[in-house]
Design a protein around this motif. Sequence first.
Motif, PDB file in Angstrom:
ATOM      1  N   GLU A  97       8.086 -11.177   1.811  1.00  0.00           N
ATOM      2  CA  GLU A  97       7.734  -9.924   1.135  1.00  0.00           C
ATOM      3  C   GLU A  97       6.249  -9.826   0.825  1.00  0.00           C
ATOM      4  OE1 GLU A  97       9.793  -7.467  -2.491  1.00  0.00           O
ATOM      5  OE2 GLU A  97       9.174  -9.530  -2.921  1.00  0.00           O
ATOM      6  N   SER A 145       4.397  -7.270   2.832  1.00  0.00           N
ATOM      7  CA  SER A 145       5.104  -6.004   3.055  1.00  0.00           C
ATOM      8  C   SER A 145       4.272  -4.790   2.685  1.00  0.00           C
ATOM      9  CB  SER A 145       6.417  -5.997   2.274  1.00  0.00           C
ATOM     10  OG  SER A 145       6.168  -6.067   0.875  1.00  0.00           O
ATOM     11  N   ASN A 184      -0.828  -4.621   4.951  1.00  0.00           N
ATOM     12  CA  ASN A 184       0.303  -4.650   5.871  1.00  0.00           C
ATOM     13  C   ASN A 184      -0.072  -4.138   7.259  1.00  0.00           C
ATOM     14  OD1 ASN A 184       2.731  -2.640   6.929  1.00  0.00           O
ATOM     15  ND2 ASN A 184       3.440  -4.697   6.368  1.00  0.00           N
ATOM     16  N   PRO A 200       9.962  -7.048   5.933  1.00  0.00           N
ATOM     17  CA  PRO A 200      10.346  -7.987   4.864  1.00  0.00           C
ATOM     18  C   PRO A 200      11.858  -8.182   4.808  1.00  0.00           C
ATOM     19  CG  PRO A 200       9.767  -5.854   3.934  1.00  0.00           C
ATOM     20  CD  PRO A 200       9.420  -5.784   5.399  1.00  0.00           C
TER      21      PRO A 200
END
Length: 384
Positions: A230, A233, A306, A314
């Motif tokens: 994550e 992300s 990102n 993610p």
Amino acid sequence: MRHILFFGLGLIGLLASCREPFEPEIDPVDLNVLVVEGYLDSEGTPSLLTLNYTQPIQGQGQPNSLVLGADIYLESLGGERFPFIELGDGVYQFQHDISESDSYRLRIFLWDGTSYTSEELQPLITPDIIDVGFEENENGVEIFLTTQGDENADDFLWTYEETWAFRPPFTSLVKYVPETQEIVPRSNEERIDICYMSRRNSDLLLETSSRFQDQFVFRQAIRQIDQGDERLSVRYSILISQKAISKEDSEFWEILKKNTDDLGSIFSPLPSLIGGNIRQDQNPDAPVIGQVSLGVVRQKRMFIDNQEVAPWRPDVEDYFGCVTEPDTVLVANYDQYFRAGGNLPTTPVFLENGFEPIGYRYARASCVDCTRRGTNVKPDFWED
């Protein structure tokens, strides 16, 4: 032959049922040893010193392992004292700009009257970090740095702090007000569609620059972020701290790193055998684990957006099973569905050519409210 086979299987079952876990006996004196760890910055950057006691592996880190209420200060050879501030949970903060030409000792006084003193500490001048960068690989993204040692700084210890922005699966820009039974827009301070999370790493990253030509450490690996994490992300930040350490510091951390990597092996050295540069004043032979370092900390921050690593999908376990419920909650049913807070309105539903929503689609709060996992307060250093 069948009788022999049955006998063999029965014997194997009997041996398996009699097997017990091996728990080596350890002298209790080794299970309550003071552990002191920290690198103190000499130019005023806040730095942390942690105090706790060793515990048995089976102890799962009991609360009584923390050392609270200690009186700690750094003392120059001339007698000037620089106190620490207790932050709680066995953590103490040092924030003083001191002379790098002087020598110092760390003094620790515990509530029970026991005191500890470090060996003489001479601040080390850490060279600047030349560059920080990242590169995509088959597993994800690797973050690295480049630096160069000199005649006064050969061994290095790196630490880092990560902060990243993230979003929940579903966005809600509104909230339900029980007092008026209305759904109204959220203010910027109430936003729950983007949050931030921070972590301080616990890995031991060590290197000796004299192993390389001209002591030039090129693209030293600092952090690997795997696909699906994550952290990348939305937007990610890493603050890398570079610390020059003495040869004695390096040897201590190498032993501790090996001990940590081998944890669980009966061949691992006991932590109490690691030693360090801290001694108990009342009994210099008492076991103490601790290596306190003093010097200039060099830092460099990097951001990764990102878009720089896209596509990046993610895979967050907390959000497995998140869906938007198919039914529309009509205005008359707002209180029934939203008062308890377990559901949150997400998407407004309108009649054709309508200006006011007749209701809202909704999802579980855990799939909508990012503040359940992080904070919606943007860090002061954050750059969008």
